[in-house]
Design an enzyme around this catalytic site. Structure first.
Site, mmCIF file in Angstrom:
data_model
loop_
_atom_site.group_PDB
_atom_site.id
_atom_site.type_symbol
_atom_site.label_atom_id
_atom_site.label_comp_id
_atom_site.label_asym_id
_atom_site.label_seq_id
_atom_site.Cartn_x
_atom_site.Cartn_y
_atom_site.Cartn_z
ATOM 1 N N ASP A 161 -6.337 -6.394 0.671
ATOM 2 C CA ASP A 161 -7.432 -5.847 1.478
ATOM 3 C C ASP A 161 -7.787 -4.443 1.013
ATOM 4 O OD1 ASP A 161 -7.561 -8.117 2.971
ATOM 5 O OD2 ASP A 161 -6.735 -7.264 4.811
ATOM 6 N N ASN A 191 -3.804 13.704 4.113
ATOM 7 C CA ASN A 191 -3.004 12.512 4.397
ATOM 8 C C ASN A 191 -3.105 11.471 3.297
ATOM 9 O OD1 ASN A 191 -1.571 12.945 6.721
ATOM 10 N ND2 ASN A 191 -2.645 11.423 7.948
ATOM 11 N N ASP A 192 -4.318 10.935 3.074
ATOM 12 C CA ASP A 192 -4.435 9.827 2.139
ATOM 13 C C ASP A 192 -5.856 9.604 1.668
ATOM 14 O OD1 ASP A 192 -5.676 8.464 4.355
ATOM 15 O OD2 ASP A 192 -3.706 7.841 5.048
ATOM 16 N N LEU A 249 2.483 4.279 6.578
ATOM 17 C CA LEU A 249 3.621 3.756 7.332
ATOM 18 C C LEU A 249 3.261 2.442 8.012
ATOM 19 C CD1 LEU A 249 6.500 4.164 8.469
ATOM 20 C CD2 LEU A 249 5.463 5.477 10.340
ATOM 21 N N ARG A 267 -13.060 -10.746 2.337
ATOM 22 C CA ARG A 267 -12.138 -11.402 1.427
ATOM 23 C C ARG A 267 -11.408 -10.337 0.632
ATOM 24 N NH1 ARG A 267 -17.149 -13.816 -1.890
ATOM 25 N NH2 ARG A 267 -17.616 -12.051 -3.271
ATOM 26 N N TYR A 299 -1.277 6.002 8.020
ATOM 27 C CA TYR A 299 -1.708 4.645 7.674
ATOM 28 C C TYR A 299 -0.709 3.985 6.729
ATOM 29 C CZ TYR A 299 -5.240 1.022 6.578
ATOM 30 O OH TYR A 299 -5.926 -0.152 6.429
ATOM 31 N N ASP A 328 -3.767 15.004 15.371
ATOM 32 C CA ASP A 328 -3.621 15.101 13.923
ATOM 33 C C ASP A 328 -4.960 14.920 13.213
ATOM 34 O OD1 ASP A 328 -0.968 15.588 14.183
ATOM 35 O OD2 ASP A 328 -0.277 13.675 13.370
ATOM 36 N N GLY A 329 -5.831 14.046 13.749
ATOM 37 C CA GLY A 329 -7.126 13.827 13.118
ATOM 38 C C GLY A 329 -7.970 15.087 13.093
#
Length: 282
Positions: free
Chosen positions: A167, A137-138, A182, A148, A180, A63-64
């Site tokens: 994060d 995808n995102d 999911l 932090r 990611y 997929d990548g």
């Protein structure tokens, strides 16, 4: 189809063995092929490929590999067929052992095309646009520098929504809902839908959930102030690839892209069946 562009992940298709087998198979049947290693990108090669010349793009890897190819060639609107040589592929429909049958279907024009929405993201650093890119995808904002949590201020259509101390933040398409997002607890959505999903990554709260927006909505995420008024740092990535560094006051604007990724469907297999099979193997 008569002319094909083959893009291969050389780490998975070692020595481009399968790529050249496919090229030989198609050439023997009077078709034209161009083979390219993905990690050795040649922008000039893209410029020489007109939409009229290339009718289909075969992507060998996982997929990548297909995600990167879709971003590189988004403006061409040429359909993709993914051939899975990875471990888990939602986009790469064809397994290696079924390649020959799939090629015969392509030659006979026996396939359908499924359009997938993409995201467009504009990154503003020091008040000026520093990067603009697309993602299938995102688009993900993640903390950078000190380990932090970061404050992410989210506005939708110009209206303040909420500040998430986390994060990071994932904004995904329905296609990216099985990636990611999911893993971060987001919902699975049918890939042909048109919507945006916002999912906080490890939020510093007990009641944070993913939020689903219309495909017409625009999301703006700003990096808030750090502790005691200090500066926080983050980076934004497009499909895990392009990375732009950001700091307090910088922001990214995300919306549905005008471009779409066109996926060739060889097998008449429903999304639910693919999902069931993939989840049982994961």
């Amino acid at each position: 189809m008569k002319t094909f562009y083959i893009i291969a992940n050389a780490d998975k298709d070692v020595n481009l063995r399968l790529s050249y087998e496919i090229a030989d198979y198609l050439t023997a049947r009077g078709k034209r092929c161009v083979v390219r290693r993905q990690e050795k990108e040649d922008p000039a090669l893209h410029s020489r490929l007109s939409t009229d010349e290339i009718e289909g793009i075969l992507v060998l890897g996982g997929d990548g590999t297909l995600l990167r190819a879709a971003r590189e060639l988004a403006e061409r609107r040429i359909p993709f067929l993914g051939i899975n040589m990875g471990h888990l592929g939602y986009l790469a429909e064809i397994e290696e052992q079924n390649v020959e049958a799939a090629l015969e279907r392509l030659i006979a024009d026996d396939y359908t095309i499924e359009e997938r929405m993409m995201l467009s993201g504009s990154v503003y650093v020091n008040g000026k646009m520093a990067e603009q890119d697309v993602a299938l995808n995102d688009i993900v904002l993640n903390r950078s520098g000190n380990l932090r949590v970061v404050d992410y201020e989210v506005c939708v259509n110009g209206q303040y929504l909420n500040s998430f101390t986390a994060d990071g933040i994932i904004v995904s398409t329905p296609t990216g809902s099985t990636g990611y997002s999911l893993s971060a607890g987001g919902p699975i959505i049918s890939p042909t839908a048109t919507m945006l999903m916002l999912t906080p990554i490890c939020p510093h709260t007990l009641n944070s959930r993913s939020i689903v927006f219309s495909g017409n909505d625009r999301i703006r995420i700003r990096i808030g102030e750090g502790r005691r008024g200090g500066r926080d740092e983050a980076c934004v990535t497009f499909d895990g690839d392009t990375c732009v560094q950001m700091k307090t006051g910088d922001y990214v604007e995300i919306r549905k892209s005008e471009e779409v990724t066109r996926i060739m469907k060889i097998n008449q297999v429903s999304f639910l069946e693919v999902l069931r099979n993939k989840l049982s193997r994961s």
